[in-house]
Design an enzyme around this catalytic site. Structure first.
Site, PDB file in Angstrom:
ATOM      1  N   GLU A  60       0.817  -1.218   0.000  1.00  0.00           N
ATOM      2  CA  GLU A  60       0.000   0.000   0.000  1.00  0.00           C
ATOM      3  C   GLU A  60       0.849   1.265   0.000  1.00  0.00           C
ATOM      4  OE1 GLU A  60      -0.626  -2.591   1.998  1.00  0.00           O
ATOM      5  OE2 GLU A  60      -2.599  -3.278   1.330  1.00  0.00           O
ATOM      6  N   HIS A 129     -11.421  -4.303   9.202  1.00  0.00           N
ATOM      7  CA  HIS A 129     -11.935  -4.175   7.832  1.00  0.00           C
ATOM      8  C   HIS A 129     -13.290  -3.469   7.802  1.00  0.00           C
ATOM      9  CE1 HIS A 129      -8.923  -7.313   7.173  1.00  0.00           C
ATOM     10  NE2 HIS A 129      -9.080  -7.193   5.874  1.00  0.00           N
TER      11      HIS A 129
END
Lengths: 329, 327
Positions: A60, A129
């Site tokens: 990322e 999440h």
């Protein structure tokens, strides 16, 4: 008009922009043949090839950082982060680099990146999440933050985000991906910084964001049956923020509830409540502002607990009843 | 290699220009230090005295269209890529005429017009950005190569690993130059890295790793040239470790307790990149001591002019505070 889902609307906006502008390309994890974790990018690599639908390693930091470099050199990258929680491992590139480059460089260079990412709870993905961290980015000058609540808005706002010359955080919602709505086939743009009154009403203003717009609309229907008229205002973009539409609605109704999924403490709803309190709408208030936000807990796995952690339709209905009871006139 | 060195050495004008640039960097940095001590420059400063050869050597083999990205210790790279020392000094003094109109300062100085994509205050942050700039070069077929400078400390950041891996799998035109100046602030490489040479980290990414004497400008030029050509051919990145030494402390507050004065003296006496190059040119009969003395004098004048320009420049307007946050 044709109806498509929110997910399809997001995809269609990307596809249409990529067809007309070669500088626009997509980078992300598993966005190729896999089609992304929600199937959102399905078919895109087949149309545009691996050069423009770039499947990346699970990196990322490199993903967002290289988007900054590519944007600075004239590309218009769209970065897909699989879950918005992963933004924590990309933070430096967004906060210290993308947001600040133009200012630090004395007005030279621009960083037109869109970071698209699904946020929110409701599907049992638990603490890492399911978060709603959008307020963090509204706190960073140089960034724009978008939170579409309908398929129509998702398509038009995404085009505007891609065309914008600044870094834009584009927060999708997992629970909204399956929502169907009317969406024109042709490309169109919804300007960033323009709120939408999703429902007109006269007794109470509900300012809601993302999934909470849908819950507020459901609550409004129930309240209508009780003779309570609710106006639902969707800012659509947190920055730039259309303060005028919010203030005008509150002036009209005199009562306001701010509903957002993020943890209530320090969430963007606090900003909305403050701006109302600081505005001319203050004199029109007939009751204290109510904020409904998430509990100050990591999102739990168990479904019952997960639902309890964020505002539901019933919570909005109760808040509306309560704000009317506080009438002092 | 001898043949290449000789052929490079044969052009007196070119050699003098390299020496000139190195001397400008050193004098500029010495001047910055003085102005800082006098309170004319605020904030902090990170000087690259002792590291002039890697900056000048690397940038000398680049074309104007090529890009560089540098670090908090980036004055040398900026000068070597062609930035004007007057406007640099003005930026350090926070003036309107500075490259960033006084808003960036030393750690964020940039000049896109000469292909300088910015210094950076975050260790290791330049590597992914360089990788992305190289990606744009490849996707738009722009033909430029990106040279990314960073220190030994940055190679312990996750961004280093992610960027090198990404650049490698996509064969991007980027050259990663690690100036191993032996210390990341106070942490010595011996203490912080458990391998002998940072260059060997390249094997993790399947790219060439080159260990060179970063204080030998000819070695820097030859190695970077080779890496740039490889990148331009579309064969991907190279990691170069240029061994050097940071003569000064990390920044203004550094009492240098973590190293000895003897160690510092050794590098200054034996491994001064300017003295090494100057002596080589004298031995080869390309310049004389008088030429060099003249050059030093000339450079001092240039730096004095830069300071004068900066001092005489206006402060930015108060009204500019909120300008340029958004495009």
């Amino acid at each position: 008009m044709r109806e498509i889902t929110y997910l399809e609307a997001v995809r269609e906006a990307m596809v249409q922009e990529m067809r007309v502008n070669n500088d626009v390309f997509l980078m992300g994890e598993d966005i190729g043949i896999y089609g992304g974790p929600f199937g959102l990018t399905k078919g895109m690599i087949e149309e545009f090839g691996p050069e423009r639908v770039r499947n990346t390693p699970i990196s990322e930091s490199a993903l967002t950082g290289s988007a900054v470099g590519a944007a600075l050199m004239g590309m218009r990258p769209i970065v897909e982060l699989q879950f918005s929680d992963f933004i924590t491992v990309a933070m430096d590139n967004i906060v210290n680099q993308a947001a600040k480059i133009r200012y630090m460089f004395g007005g030279k260079g621009k960083v037109p990146i869109v970071v698209r990412t699904p946020s929110g709870s409701g599907v049992g993905f638990a603490a890492q999440h399911s978060q709603s961290l959008e307020a963090w980015f509204t706190h960073v000058p140089g960034l724009k933050v978008v939170q579409p609540s309908t398929p129509y808005d998702a398509k038009g706002l995404l085009r505007a985000a891609i065309e914008d010359d600044n870094p834009v955080l584009f927060y999708e919602h997992k629970l909204l991906y399956g929502l169907k709505g009317e969406v024109p086939e042709e490309s169109y743009s919804i300007p960033l910084g323009k709120a939408d009154v999703k429902r007109e009403g006269s007794d109470i203003t509900i300012v809601a964001t993302s999934i909470m717009v849908q819950r507020a609309l459901e609550a409004a229907k129930l309240l209508e049956a009780q003779g309570i008229s609710v106006e639902v205002v969707d800012p659509r973009t947190l920055f730039p923020l259309d303060e005028e539409t919010i203030v005008n609605s509150v002036k009209k109704t005199g009562r306001v509830i701010v509903v957002y999924e993020a943890v209530k403490r320090g969430g963007f709803g606090a900003e909305i409540a403050s701006l109302i309190a600081e505005s001319e709408a203050f004199d029109y208030l007939d009751a204290p502002i109510i904020r409904l936000g998430g509990a100050a807990v990591p999102i739990p796995y168990n479904t019952i607990l997960e639902q309890k952690a964020v505002p539901q339709i019933d919570d909005i209905v109760k808040a509306a009843q309560s704000i009317l009871n506080k009438v002092t006139v | 290699m001898e043949k290449t060195v000789k052929s490079t050495l044969s052009n007196k004008e070119e050699m003098l220009e390299l020496l000139h640039q190195m001397q400008v960097i050193r004098t500029f940095e010495e001047q910055v230090e003085k102005l800082f001590q006098a309170g004319e420059i605020g904030g902090t400063m990170h000087l690259c005295i002792g590291q002039e050869a890697s900056a000048v050597g690397a940038c000398s083999v680049l074309e104007r269209k090529d890009k560089i990205i540098t670090t908090h210790r980036g004055h040398g790279h900026s000068i070597a890529k062609g930035m004007d020392i007057g406007r640099m000094m003005a930026e350090l003094l926070g003036r309107e005429t500075g490259y960033c109109h006084g808003k960036g300062g030393s750690m964020h100085i940039a000049d896109l017009d000469v292909g300088h994509l910015g210094a950076n205050g975050i260790v290791g942050a330049g590597l992914p950005i360089a990788t992305g700039a190289a990606l744009a070069s490849k996707m738009k077929d722009l033909g430029y190569v990106v040279v990314c400078f960073f220190g030994d400390g940055a190679t312990n950041e996750g961004a280093f690993h992610e960027a090198l891996n990404l650049a490698s799998i996509w064969d991007l035109p980027v050259v990663f130059i690690c100036e191993n100046n032996q210390y990341g602030m106070s942490g010595s490489v011996k203490e912080m890295i458990n391998i002998e040479h940072i260059a060997t980290r390249a094997t993790s990414y399947g790219i060439p790793g080159k260990l060179i004497d970063g204080n030998d400008i000819i070695q820097v030029m030859e190695t970077v040239q080779e890496a740039v050509e490889r990148a331009r051919r579309g064969e991907g990145p190279t990691l170069i470790e240029a061994e050097t030494y940071r003569w000064r402390g990390h920044s203004r507050s550094d009492a240098r307790k973590y190293r000895t004065r003897e160690e510092e003296a050794f590098w200054r006496k034996n491994r001064d990149p300017i003295a090494l190059f100057k002596n080589k040119l004298i031995v080869e009969g390309i310049i004389t001591e008088e030429d060099f003395a003249h050059l030093v004098e000339q450079v001092q004048k240039e730096v004095n002019d830069a300071v004068e320009f900066a001092r005489n420049s206006p402060m930015p307007s108060i009204d500019s505070l909120e300008n340029d946050v958004y495009a």
